[in-house]
Each structure stands twice: as structure tokens, then as C-alpha cells.
Design a protein around this motif. Structure first.
Motif, PDB file in Angstrom:
ATOM      1  N   LYS A 121      57.521  -9.122  29.066  1.00 57.34           N
ATOM      2  CA  LYS A 121      58.032 -10.270  29.794  1.00 57.34           C
ATOM      3  C   LYS A 121      59.040  -9.787  30.823  1.00 57.34           C
TER       4      LYS A 121
ATOM      5  N   CYS B 128      53.949  -9.330  36.640  1.00 55.83           N
ATOM      6  CA  CYS B 128      52.905  -9.208  37.652  1.00 55.83           C
ATOM      7  C   CYS B 128      52.632  -7.732  37.934  1.00 55.83           C
TER       8      CYS B 128
ATOM      9  N   HIS C 157      53.053 -14.473  42.754  1.00 58.14           N
ATOM     10  CA  HIS C 157      54.133 -13.660  42.200  1.00 58.14           C
ATOM     11  C   HIS C 157      55.338 -14.518  41.854  1.00 58.14           C
ATOM     12  N   ARG C 158      55.705 -15.399  42.745  1.00 53.77           N
ATOM     13  CA  ARG C 158      56.879 -16.251  42.507  1.00 53.77           C
ATOM     14  C   ARG C 158      56.653 -17.172  41.301  1.00 53.77           C
ATOM     15  N   PHE C 159      55.483 -17.786  41.219  1.00 55.14           N
ATOM     16  CA  PHE C 159      55.184 -18.713  40.130  1.00 55.14           C
ATOM     17  C   PHE C 159      55.305 -18.026  38.772  1.00 55.14           C
TER      18      PHE C 159
ATOM     19  N   GLY D 250      59.358  -6.328  43.435  1.00 56.90           N
ATOM     20  CA  GLY D 250      59.316  -7.288  42.346  1.00 56.90           C
ATOM     21  C   GLY D 250      58.194  -7.153  41.351  1.00 56.90           C
TER      22      GLY D 250
ATOM     23  N   THR E  59      56.605 -14.902  37.914  1.00 56.69           N
ATOM     24  CA  THR E  59      57.865 -14.233  37.572  1.00 56.69           C
ATOM     25  C   THR E  59      58.925 -15.239  37.172  1.00 56.69           C
ATOM     26  N   GLN E  60      58.912 -16.406  37.773  1.00 57.91           N
ATOM     27  CA  GLN E  60      59.867 -17.438  37.384  1.00 57.91           C
ATOM     28  C   GLN E  60      59.648 -17.908  35.952  1.00 57.91           C
ATOM     29  N   LYS E  61      58.424 -17.718  35.460  1.00 54.53           N
ATOM     30  CA  LYS E  61      58.100 -18.101  34.089  1.00 54.53           C
ATOM     31  C   LYS E  61      58.172 -16.912  33.129  1.00 54.53           C
ATOM     32  N   GLY E  62      58.641 -15.774  33.627  1.00 53.09           N
ATOM     33  CA  GLY E  62      58.809 -14.598  32.785  1.00 53.09           C
ATOM     34  C   GLY E  62      57.556 -13.780  32.577  1.00 53.09           C
TER      35      GLY E  62
ATOM     36  N   THR F 235      52.050 -14.033  47.486  1.00 55.56           N
ATOM     37  CA  THR F 235      53.485 -14.285  47.334  1.00 55.56           C
ATOM     38  C   THR F 235      53.757 -15.457  46.405  1.00 55.56           C
TER      39      THR F 235
ATOM     40  N   ASN G 299      62.252  -9.106  32.759  1.00 54.57           N
ATOM     41  CA  ASN G 299      63.644  -8.955  32.338  1.00 54.57           C
ATOM     42  C   ASN G 299      63.804  -8.681  30.845  1.00 54.57           C
TER      43      ASN G 299
END
Length: 290
Positions: free
Chosen positions: A39, A244, A234-236, A272, A238-241, A231, A41
Motif C-alpha cells: 500500500k 501504481c 495515478h491520482r485516483f 510518484g 494513490t489517493q486510495k493507497g 495522470t 506509504n
């Protein structure tokens, strides 16, 4: 020192094999522990060996190649199971034997017994001493050492699921899926199955969201480099842990200058990505600590 790669120094573990050769291991007590590690982080940035590696004269899709990588760095591995004529799952990327073995013709037209005298070739076409490995042998070898990510070739989904169930391999074997139907099959086949899903565009992301599938047992392959089309993906995630992955096998691995490749490998993590897949995983690991 490059900050994205402190995981190499902080998280590598070592153990000794019967041959007294130290290797880097990535091992989990159970599937839940593995799920929690991969996951954003939580788990560290990860190197994935594409088909093992093609470095140092190693033949792709072989246990020998993966063992060689683990002598140098912690890694997971994307590998390719295919079926013989008598439905034995063996590790081979191409439909034909010619490029990577001393055999010829379609793998699917050979009985497993026909493969016993065939030897694997390295990326330069040189014959090695290594035979084609079975999926069963590779799963057994990988337990307690690494993660296998099984790409989708010609194994029926149900056969793949049955093999994983036989070994209860949910803590160390993933499956790659290319669409929501394949994802749904595996996510519903066993509550602990982890998937690596191809979602490389906003359209594919919309399909995934509409399917309303679980998001807690997956990583996402978003393409061979960061670009405008992935893009939002990736944003969707990574924001959910959700980690990618970028695969540099068709892009930066092909650059002729070592320093140039290293610069791009570092940039993949800086931009990222959580996982970098490469034909050159040992070189990637070295680039990240230089």
C-alpha cells in the motif's frame, strides 16, 4: 543519497540458502500481512523484475534468473505461465519456443516430456544450462523469498485459480488481469487473492469504477511512463493507497547510456510510482543508491 530509495537500506532482509549464498527476501506470514505491505506509504518502493531479468546472461522466466536478482536486491517478479499440449503449466513468454530456447515451434504443440532436453537461451541467444521451469516448481521455489506476478497468457482463469488454491499461495503469488471481467473472477474466486490490474487510461478507470470491485487487494499497472493519459489513474489510486506500477521494459530500459537509464529510473519514483518493473532490476537497484 536519493531519498526514494532508502527502503533498500532500511528494509532489505537477508537469509542463507543451503548453498550458503545470501539472498534478499520478501516474505510474509500470511496474505493479510502481504496485502498491508503493498500500500502507498506503507510498503516501500518496489523493484519488479520483468520476466526475472535478462542481466548477466540469465534466461528470462527462469528460477535461475530470479535467484540471481535476489543475490543483489530485494524484488518481485512478473512471469509468464503457458500450457503444453498435455496441459502442463510451464514458464515461457512467447507462444513459440524459438527465441528463448533451443527448441522450435509452438509451445502448445509440445508435450511436457518433449521439453526435457530443451535449454533456455539468454537475451543474446546463447544457450544456458537451464531447462524450462514448471509453474508448480516456481511457486514452490518462491515461497518465503519473493512475490510472483503471473501474467495472463493461455492458462484458463479457472486453472490458474485452482493452482493457487492447491498451494494456498495467496501470500506470495499475484495474478495480472487486463479487464474488469478478469479482475472480478479472481477477486471473487478467493477472498485473499491479490491482483495486478492494467488500467492505463481514463476510460479504463471509468470501467473499473463502474464495476464496483474491491480495491483493497490490488496494485495497478498504469503504463510504460507517466503521461497525460494516465495522470488521472495515478491520482485516483494513490489517493486510495493503491500502489501504481510503471514498466520501463519497453521505454527507458532500451536507452543506450547507463547514466541516462539511471536518471529515468530515479525519476519514475520521484514522479510518484510505487513499483518500477524492468528487464534490468539489478541495474535499477544500483541506480537508486548512487
Amino acid at each position: 543519497m536519493h531519498q526514494a530509495i532508502l527502503f533498500t537500506l532500511a528494509l532489505l532482509t537477508f537469509s542463507t540458502t543451503a548453498s550458503a549464498q545470501q539472498i534478499h527476501r520478501l516474505a510474509f506470514a500470511n496474505a493479510k500481512e502481504m496485502h498491508n505491505y503493498f500500500k502507498v506509504n506503507v510498503g516501500a518502493p518496489i523493484i519488479s523484475g520483468h520476466r526475472g531479468t535478462k542481466e548477466a546472461g540469465m534466461p528470462e522466466n527462469s528460477i535461475a534468473a530470479m535467484e540471481h536478482v535476489l543475490k543483489h536486491t530485494q524484488a518481485i517478479f512478473e512471469v509468464d505461465p503457458r500450457l503444453t499440449k498435455d496441459s502442463v503449466a510451464v514458464m515461457h513468454h512467447d507462444a513459440r519456443l524459438d527465441r528463448t530456447t533451443t527448441g522450435s515451434g509452438l509451445l502448445r504443440e509440445h508435450l511436457f516430456a518433449d521439453l526435457k532436453d530443451i535449454r533456455l537461451k539468454d537475451a543474446a541467444g546463447h544457450t544456458t544450462n537451464d531447462a524450462i521451469n514448471t509453474l508448480d516448481d516456481m511457486i514452490a521455489w518462491a515461497k518465503g523469498k519473493t512475490i510472483l506476478n503471473l501474467d495472463k497468457k493461455d492458462l484458463p482463469l479457472a486453472m490458474t485459480a485452482a493452482i493457487l488454491a492447491k498451494y494456498q499461495a495467496y501470500a506470495w503469488v499475484w495474478v495480472t488481469v487486463h479487464n474488469v471481467d478478469e479482475a472480478r473472477f479472481f477477486l471473487e474466486s478467493h477472498p485473499e487473492q491479490f491482483i495486478s490490474m492494467h488500467i492505463k487510461s481514463k476510460e479504463a478507470l471509468a470501467d473499473f469504477v463502474a464495476a464496483d470491485l474491491p480495491i483493497d487487494r490490488m496494485i495497478v499497472y498504469i503504463g510504460s511512463e507517466f503521461q497525460e493519459s494516465n495522470t488521472a489513474v495515478h491520482r485516483f489510486f494513490t489517493q486510495k493507497g493503491v500502489m501504481c506500477m510503471i514498466s520501463t521494459a519497453p521505454t527507458y530500459d532500451k536507452l543506450t547510456d547507463t547514466a541516462d537509464r539511471a536518471k529515468h529510473y530515479r525519476a519514475v519514483f520521484d514522479d510518484g510510482a510505487s513499483i518500477l518493473e524492468s528487464d534490468l532490476p539489478i541495474e535499477v537497484s544500483k541506480a537508486l543508491v548512487d
